[in-house]
Motif scaffolding. Structure first.
Motif, mmCIF file in Angstrom:
data_model
loop_
_atom_site.group_PDB
_atom_site.id
_atom_site.type_symbol
_atom_site.label_atom_id
_atom_site.label_comp_id
_atom_site.label_asym_id
_atom_site.label_seq_id
_atom_site.Cartn_x
_atom_site.Cartn_y
_atom_site.Cartn_z
ATOM 1 N N SER A 1 2.113 7.276 7.375
ATOM 2 C CA SER A 1 1.570 5.805 7.273
ATOM 3 C C SER A 1 1.886 4.954 6.602
ATOM 4 C CB SER A 1 0.100 6.143 7.485
ATOM 5 O OG SER A 1 -0.339 6.205 6.154
ATOM 6 N N TYR B 1 -2.826 10.096 16.433
ATOM 7 C CA TYR B 1 -1.457 10.296 16.675
ATOM 8 C C TYR B 1 -0.981 9.399 17.794
ATOM 9 C CZ TYR B 1 -2.865 13.938 19.944
ATOM 10 O OH TYR B 1 -3.246 14.715 20.990
ATOM 11 N N ASN C 1 -1.827 9.846 7.480
ATOM 12 C CA ASN C 1 -2.309 10.275 8.916
ATOM 13 C C ASN C 1 -3.078 11.515 9.034
ATOM 14 O OD1 ASN C 1 -2.552 10.242 11.618
ATOM 15 N ND2 ASN C 1 -0.639 10.812 12.131
ATOM 16 N N GLY D 1 -4.868 12.215 12.243
ATOM 17 C CA GLY D 1 -3.888 12.456 13.254
ATOM 18 C C GLY D 1 -3.561 13.725 12.982
ATOM 19 N N GLY E 1 2.426 14.170 8.472
ATOM 20 C CA GLY E 1 1.994 12.881 8.790
ATOM 21 C C GLY E 1 2.361 11.627 8.160
ATOM 22 N N GLU F 1 0.755 7.346 12.179
ATOM 23 C CA GLU F 1 -0.754 7.182 12.338
ATOM 24 C C GLU F 1 -0.623 5.923 13.204
ATOM 25 O OE1 GLU F 1 -4.819 5.538 10.205
ATOM 26 O OE2 GLU F 1 -3.296 6.666 9.109
ATOM 27 N N HIS G 1 1.130 14.861 4.094
ATOM 28 C CA HIS G 1 0.652 13.473 4.553
ATOM 29 C C HIS G 1 1.153 12.662 3.499
ATOM 30 C CE1 HIS G 1 -2.661 15.542 6.694
ATOM 31 N NE2 HIS G 1 -2.684 16.333 5.411
#
Length: 174
Positions: free
Chosen positions: A111, A83, A117, A120, A109, A78, A141
């Protein structure tokens, strides 16, 4: 062949660490795979003629890897609620439409925050659809990525293990 894209140019990133974990897991399943780290994009990639046929000679090995890849796994950190811009630059630098059209992808994703994220991946899913990629429905995620690895570089949290294994299995069959 599967290419795992570590979608940041930040040195020593958790994104690359997770890409290495996915590579290890794919090898355990006898899958041919390699990592393309955006840390290794050639200097000077951004120039006025990058969208034309005036590519840097240093870009050609990356384009060849993208061209021969059948499936992609994008590990996407993220950046500012989306992104990384370097990922968009990478996509833009690739030949269109043949680099990605009709190919399959899985999205992960990450983070250091608590949402992994989500936004994103949704933004990047839109890009994938535009370039005609087939996206695996199971998108992961992974929040608090900095707390996910043990000293050997492996994922150790039960839920993350469960879902990464499930995604890898589905992606091999996809």
């Amino acid at each position: 062949m599967i290419t795992i894209v570590a979608s940041t140019n930040r040195p020593g990133s958790y994104t690359l660490k997770l890409a290495e974990y996915y590579l290890k897991k794919l090898y355990e399943q006898d899958q041919l795979a390699e990592i393309l780290s955006l840390e290794n994009l050639p200097e000077g990639l951004v120039h006025p003629e990058m969208y034309e046929n005036h590519k840097l000679p240093a870009w050609e090995p990356m384009q060849e890897l993208v061209s021969r890849t059948k499936k992609f796994i994008f590990i996407i950190p993220e950046y500012n609620g989306s992104y990384p811009g370097i990922l968009k630059l990478f996509i833009d630098a690739c030949k269109f439409p043949e680099s990605f059209s009709g190919k399959r992808t899985a999205l992960v994703g990450v983070s250091t925050g608590k949402y992994g994220n989500i936004r994103g991946l949704e933004h990047f899913t839109g890009v994938c659809h535009y370039i005609n990629m087939h996206v695996l429905p199971l998108k992961l995620h992974i929040p608090h990525i900095h707390k996910e690895f043990n000293e050997e570089g492996d994922i150790f949290k039960e839920d993350t293990l469960k879902f990464t294994n499930q995604q890898i299995k589905q992606f091999i069959e996809f």
